[in-house]
Design a protein around this motif. Structure first.
Motif, PDB file in Angstrom:
ATOM      1  N   VAL A  38       3.785  14.767  -5.624  1.00  0.00           N
ATOM      2  CA  VAL A  38       3.873  13.527  -4.842  1.00  0.00           C
ATOM      3  C   VAL A  38       4.835  12.553  -5.512  1.00  0.00           C
ATOM      4  O   VAL A  38       5.669  11.910  -4.853  1.00  0.00           O
ATOM      5  CB  VAL A  38       2.479  12.889  -4.675  1.00  0.00           C
ATOM      6  N   LEU A  39       4.728  12.437  -6.838  1.00  0.00           N
ATOM      7  CA  LEU A  39       5.598  11.526  -7.569  1.00  0.00           C
ATOM      8  C   LEU A  39       7.064  11.898  -7.379  1.00  0.00           C
ATOM      9  O   LEU A  39       7.919  11.031  -7.167  1.00  0.00           O
ATOM     10  CB  LEU A  39       5.224  11.536  -9.054  1.00  0.00           C
ATOM     11  N   LYS A  40       7.380  13.188  -7.451  1.00  0.00           N
ATOM     12  CA  LYS A  40       8.770  13.625  -7.278  1.00  0.00           C
ATOM     13  C   LYS A  40       9.284  13.282  -5.882  1.00  0.00           C
ATOM     14  O   LYS A  40      10.434  12.864  -5.715  1.00  0.00           O
ATOM     15  CB  LYS A  40       8.900  15.126  -7.520  1.00  0.00           C
ATOM     16  N   CYS A  41       8.428  13.457  -4.882  1.00  0.00           N
ATOM     17  CA  CYS A  41       8.854  13.217  -3.502  1.00  0.00           C
ATOM     18  C   CYS A  41       8.955  11.731  -3.169  1.00  0.00           C
ATOM     19  O   CYS A  41       9.790  11.338  -2.347  1.00  0.00           O
ATOM     20  CB  CYS A  41       7.893  13.897  -2.527  1.00  0.00           C
ATOM     21  N   CYS A  42       8.106  10.924  -3.774  1.00  0.00           N
ATOM     22  CA  CYS A  42       8.039   9.501  -3.409  1.00  0.00           C
ATOM     23  C   CYS A  42       8.845   8.596  -4.332  1.00  0.00           C
ATOM     24  O   CYS A  42       9.191   7.474  -3.947  1.00  0.00           O
ATOM     25  CB  CYS A  42       6.579   9.037  -3.398  1.00  0.00           C
ATOM     26  N   TRP A  43       9.138   9.045  -5.551  1.00  0.00           N
ATOM     27  CA  TRP A  43       9.886   8.219  -6.508  1.00  0.00           C
ATOM     28  C   TRP A  43      11.325   8.709  -6.522  1.00  0.00           C
ATOM     29  O   TRP A  43      11.759   9.418  -7.425  1.00  0.00           O
ATOM     30  CB  TRP A  43       9.242   8.325  -7.888  1.00  0.00           C
ATOM     31  N   SER A  44      12.079   8.326  -5.533  1.00  0.00           N
ATOM     32  CA  SER A  44      13.444   8.825  -5.395  1.00  0.00           C
ATOM     33  C   SER A  44      14.439   8.060  -6.253  1.00  0.00           C
ATOM     34  O   SER A  44      15.489   8.592  -6.624  1.00  0.00           O
ATOM     35  CB  SER A  44      13.878   8.767  -3.926  1.00  0.00           C
ATOM     36  N   ASP A  45      14.153   6.808  -6.581  1.00  0.00           N
ATOM     37  CA  ASP A  45      15.045   5.984  -7.394  1.00  0.00           C
ATOM     38  C   ASP A  45      14.417   5.787  -8.762  1.00  0.00           C
ATOM     39  O   ASP A  45      13.543   4.937  -8.941  1.00  0.00           O
ATOM     40  CB  ASP A  45      15.290   4.642  -6.707  1.00  0.00           C
ATOM     41  N   PRO A  66       7.759   6.599   1.299  1.00  0.00           N
ATOM     42  CA  PRO A  66       6.934   7.634   1.952  1.00  0.00           C
ATOM     43  C   PRO A  66       7.608   8.996   1.915  1.00  0.00           C
ATOM     44  O   PRO A  66       8.832   9.105   1.834  1.00  0.00           O
ATOM     45  CB  PRO A  66       6.808   7.114   3.390  1.00  0.00           C
ATOM     46  N   ALA A  67       6.800  10.035   1.972  1.00  0.00           N
ATOM     47  CA  ALA A  67       7.306  11.408   2.020  1.00  0.00           C
ATOM     48  C   ALA A  67       6.376  12.233   2.903  1.00  0.00           C
ATOM     49  O   ALA A  67       5.169  12.005   2.938  1.00  0.00           O
ATOM     50  CB  ALA A  67       7.363  12.013   0.616  1.00  0.00           C
ATOM     51  N   PRO A  68       6.930  13.217   3.633  1.00  0.00           N
ATOM     52  CA  PRO A  68       6.072  14.089   4.450  1.00  0.00           C
ATOM     53  C   PRO A  68       5.148  14.923   3.566  1.00  0.00           C
ATOM     54  O   PRO A  68       5.544  15.402   2.494  1.00  0.00           O
ATOM     55  CB  PRO A  68       7.075  14.981   5.190  1.00  0.00           C
ATOM     56  N   VAL A  69       3.938  15.125   4.013  1.00  0.00           N
ATOM     57  CA  VAL A  69       2.986  15.951   3.266  1.00  0.00           C
ATOM     58  C   VAL A  69       3.536  17.367   3.094  1.00  0.00           C
ATOM     59  O   VAL A  69       3.367  17.984   2.036  1.00  0.00           O
ATOM     60  CB  VAL A  69       1.621  15.978   3.986  1.00  0.00           C
ATOM     61  N   GLU A  70       4.216  17.874   4.103  1.00  0.00           N
ATOM     62  CA  GLU A  70       4.750  19.236   4.009  1.00  0.00           C
ATOM     63  C   GLU A  70       5.801  19.349   2.906  1.00  0.00           C
ATOM     64  O   GLU A  70       5.921  20.385   2.252  1.00  0.00           O
ATOM     65  CB  GLU A  70       5.342  19.675   5.348  1.00  0.00           C
ATOM     66  N   MET A 106      -2.622   8.695   2.090  1.00  0.00           N
ATOM     67  CA  MET A 106      -2.184   9.760   2.996  1.00  0.00           C
ATOM     68  C   MET A 106      -2.665   9.438   4.397  1.00  0.00           C
ATOM     69  O   MET A 106      -3.832   9.095   4.607  1.00  0.00           O
ATOM     70  CB  MET A 106      -2.744  11.111   2.517  1.00  0.00           C
ATOM     71  N   ASP A 107      -1.727   9.527   5.359  1.00  0.00           N
ATOM     72  CA  ASP A 107      -2.095   9.211   6.734  1.00  0.00           C
ATOM     73  C   ASP A 107      -1.138   9.911   7.681  1.00  0.00           C
ATOM     74  O   ASP A 107       0.084   9.768   7.558  1.00  0.00           O
ATOM     75  CB  ASP A 107      -2.052   7.694   6.970  1.00  0.00           C
ATOM     76  N   ASP A 108      -1.692  10.686   8.595  1.00  0.00           N
ATOM     77  CA  ASP A 108      -0.918  11.281   9.690  1.00  0.00           C
ATOM     78  C   ASP A 108       0.310  12.043   9.194  1.00  0.00           C
ATOM     79  O   ASP A 108       1.426  11.862   9.695  1.00  0.00           O
ATOM     80  CB  ASP A 108      -0.496  10.193  10.678  1.00  0.00           C
ATOM     81  N   GLY A 109       0.104  12.896   8.181  1.00  0.00           N
ATOM     82  CA  GLY A 109       1.179  13.760   7.728  1.00  0.00           C
ATOM     83  C   GLY A 109       2.170  13.129   6.779  1.00  0.00           C
ATOM     84  O   GLY A 109       3.202  13.734   6.468  1.00  0.00           O
ATOM     85  N   VAL A 110       1.889  11.919   6.305  1.00  0.00           N
ATOM     86  CA  VAL A 110       2.788  11.213   5.392  1.00  0.00           C
ATOM     87  C   VAL A 110       1.997  10.733   4.190  1.00  0.00           C
ATOM     88  O   VAL A 110       0.821  10.376   4.300  1.00  0.00           O
ATOM     89  CB  VAL A 110       3.473  10.024   6.095  1.00  0.00           C
ATOM     90  N   VAL A 111       2.640  10.729   3.023  1.00  0.00           N
ATOM     91  CA  VAL A 111       1.977  10.305   1.801  1.00  0.00           C
ATOM     92  C   VAL A 111       2.844   9.274   1.081  1.00  0.00           C
ATOM     93  O   VAL A 111       4.085   9.337   1.127  1.00  0.00           O
ATOM     94  CB  VAL A 111       1.695  11.519   0.880  1.00  0.00           C
ATOM     95  N   VAL A 112       2.203   8.279   0.458  1.00  0.00           N
ATOM     96  CA  VAL A 112       2.874   7.318  -0.424  1.00  0.00           C
ATOM     97  C   VAL A 112       2.058   7.214  -1.701  1.00  0.00           C
ATOM     98  O   VAL A 112       0.869   7.578  -1.733  1.00  0.00           O
ATOM     99  CB  VAL A 112       3.021   5.921   0.218  1.00  0.00           C
ATOM    100  N   LEU A 113       2.675   6.721  -2.754  1.00  0.00           N
ATOM    101  CA  LEU A 113       1.948   6.508  -4.003  1.00  0.00           C
ATOM    102  C   LEU A 113       0.887   5.432  -3.800  1.00  0.00           C
ATOM    103  O   LEU A 113       1.146   4.397  -3.174  1.00  0.00           O
ATOM    104  CB  LEU A 113       2.908   6.090  -5.120  1.00  0.00           C
ATOM    105  N   GLY A 114      -0.303   5.672  -4.330  1.00  0.00           N
ATOM    106  CA  GLY A 114      -1.396   4.742  -4.170  1.00  0.00           C
ATOM    107  C   GLY A 114      -1.379   3.616  -5.192  1.00  0.00           C
ATOM    108  O   GLY A 114      -0.591   3.623  -6.148  1.00  0.00           O
ATOM    109  N   PRO A 115      -2.258   2.634  -5.015  1.00  0.00           N
ATOM    110  CA  PRO A 115      -2.246   1.463  -5.901  1.00  0.00           C
ATOM    111  C   PRO A 115      -2.521   1.783  -7.358  1.00  0.00           C
ATOM    112  O   PRO A 115      -2.049   1.075  -8.246  1.00  0.00           O
ATOM    113  CB  PRO A 115      -3.334   0.564  -5.300  1.00  0.00           C
ATOM    114  N   ARG A 116      -3.264   2.857  -7.647  1.00  0.00           N
ATOM    115  CA  ARG A 116      -3.552   3.150  -9.052  1.00  0.00           C
ATOM    116  C   ARG A 116      -2.293   3.541  -9.829  1.00  0.00           C
ATOM    117  O   ARG A 116      -2.263   3.399 -11.053  1.00  0.00           O
ATOM    118  CB  ARG A 116      -4.607   4.251  -9.169  1.00  0.00           C
ATOM    119  N   CYS A 117      -1.277   4.004  -9.136  1.00  0.00           N
ATOM    120  CA  CYS A 117      -0.029   4.343  -9.827  1.00  0.00           C
ATOM    121  C   CYS A 117       0.633   3.101 -10.419  1.00  0.00           C
ATOM    122  O   CYS A 117       1.458   3.224 -11.330  1.00  0.00           O
ATOM    123  CB  CYS A 117       0.925   5.054  -8.875  1.00  0.00           C
ATOM    124  N   ALA A 118       0.302   1.934  -9.892  1.00  0.00           N
ATOM    125  CA  ALA A 118       0.857   0.699 -10.446  1.00  0.00           C
ATOM    126  C   ALA A 118       0.301   0.393 -11.833  1.00  0.00           C
ATOM    127  O   ALA A 118       0.838  -0.465 -12.542  1.00  0.00           O
ATOM    128  CB  ALA A 118       0.578  -0.474  -9.498  1.00  0.00           C
TER     129      ALA A 118
END
Length: 441
Positions: free
Chosen positions: A82-89, A99-103, A139-151
């Protein structure tokens, strides 16, 4: 203009521990001892921070076993994907990311472990669900983002996380013929549940323990912080002799004051210590958020959340308010694994842990819950540390009370004992005496 402030004090921390990150309205500041994660619309979330920047990883230094995470290996690897997909910068902090697709996450996980079978996918989906439930991801409807605990990841760890992301393999992802990844992400940015959490900034909250720790030298301050983290996040009560802040009465008093500011208290088991919800704080919270005791519709009357050590640690659950199904299932396990063996003389009076597992077939026979709902309740209770699963061959095994029951205070133990009496024998003279005593208060 002075910003409005949320409810402060121990109750706020108990809410965050039992129910996950606190939602804050626009312009509402975080309670003391919490970070504020501010979203673009000025709403936010508040999360408790660890004292002196110490994380639960300090338990490794003391060789103390933390609260277990179910399938921890898969869960860590899926979080890395998830981190690799969502942390692009990588030039900015990991949270909030994008956001990133779950797939795409599943494909990244597949490339990481080198497997593509159905069992792998089931493991990964289960890990995503656990990470969502504990607020590490949303995670919602096929999309995932990093959650608040990652902060809460310390800035010092960002370089290590960057190196991890660089080393993770890129998935071989075929061109989609139905909906492209970019279109999935664009749609997610207009979905209210996800869009409200996209983007944002981290704001530090007011200091919490400065007045308590400021009078100690560096060594004793470190001893207090270590003891605080251990009693809060260790799976089992820890030996008093191993920690100076538990051995020394003066330091132990200060430790108790630190815990009290978070609605917690020290719980002693002979020469061992852990922490649990303070009785007065948990009672106040229960009065503010009463639950309908509808568990009798599906099983016997269930214990109230205020009697239970729900929300045990950062490593696993973010905390949870038990729903009707979870309370009903937990009650059945307590009746069959604790109340009945205790009545037969197989358990001591003060024990809430048991070597007598309740088989799944027994749970199915004594509840009207659909199988899927029963399995979901068992999964949530395991994740919260309220149940443990015993596997002993094809025909044996089942569920027993989990390690969180170490955290019951004496008063909570008595209340839970009364609840079990009402559940196991509602028409007995003992149950009538319990009801009479309660009505007389």
């Amino acid at each position: 203009m002075k910003r409005q402030k949320a409810d402060d004090g121990p109750v706020a921390h108990v809410r965050a521990r039992s129910g996950g990150p606190l939602r804050l309205g626009a312009g509402v500041a975080a309670p003391s001892g919490m970070l504020r994660l501010t979203h673009p619309d000025s709403t936010g979330q508040a999360l408790p921070v660890w004292p002196d920047g110490v994380t639960p990883s300090i338990l490794d230094e003391y060789q103390v076993t933390p609260i277990a995470v179910e399938r921890s290996g898969e869960t860590r690897r899926v979080l890395a994907a998830v981190l690799k997909c969502c942390w692009s910068d990588l030039s900015v902090d990991p949270w909030p990311g994008g956001p990133a697709p779950v797939e795409l996450v599943l494909d990244t996980y597949r490339a990481l472990i080198g497997r593509s079978d159905d069992l792998m996918r089931n493991w990964a989906v289960g890990a995503l669900r656990r990470l969502h439930d504990s607020s590490w991801i949303v995670m919602d409807d096929g999309v995932v983002v990093l959650g608040p605990r990652c902060a809460l990841w310390p800035v010092e760890s960002h370089a290590q996380l960057q190196e991890l992301v660089r080393r993770l393999p890129e998935p071989e992802r075929p061109e989609l013929t139905v909906v492209a990844d970019a279109d999935i992400v664009a749609a997610a940015e207009t979905t209210p549940d996800l869009a409200s959490g996209l983007g944002g900034r981290v704001e530090g909250g007011a200091a919490e323990f400065g007045d308590l720790l400021g009078g100690y030298d560096e060594r004793r301050r470190a001893e207090l912080v270590a003891a605080f983290m251990v009693v809060e996040y260790a799976a089992e009560p820890v030996q008093e002799a191993r920690f100076a802040a538990l051995r020394d009465p003066a330091l132990r008093h200060t430790l108790g004051e630190m815990l009290a500011r978070r609605g917690r208290t020290l719980v002693q088991h002979r020469e061992r210590w852990t922490s649990g919800y303070d009785d007065s704080t948990s009672t106040a919270l229960a009065r503010q958020t009463p639950d309908d005791d509808a568990a009798s519709d599906v099983a016997a009357p269930a214990p109230d959340d205020g009697d239970l050590p729900v929300g045990g640690g950062e490593g696993g659950s973010a905390g949870m308010r038990l729903g009707v199904s979870e309370r009903a299932v937990l009650t059945l396990v307590l009746v069959h694994s604790v109340a009945i063996p205790r009545a037969e003389g197989l358990l001591p009076e003060d024990s809430w842990l048991s070597p007598h597992p309740t088989p799944v077939d027994e749970l199915r026979r004594h509840t009207q819950l659909p199988i899927g709902e029963l399995e979901a309740a068992l999964r949530a209770l395991r994740h919260a540390g309220l149940l443990g699963q015993v596997k002993a061959g094809e025909e044996a095994g089942g569920y027993v009370p989990g390690p969180q029951f170490h955290r019951l205070t004496p008063a909570a133990r008595r209340r839970l004992q009364e609840e079990l009496i009402l559940a196991a024998g509602p028409n007995t003279p003992l149950a009538a005496a319990v009801r009479a005593r309660r009505s007389a208060k």
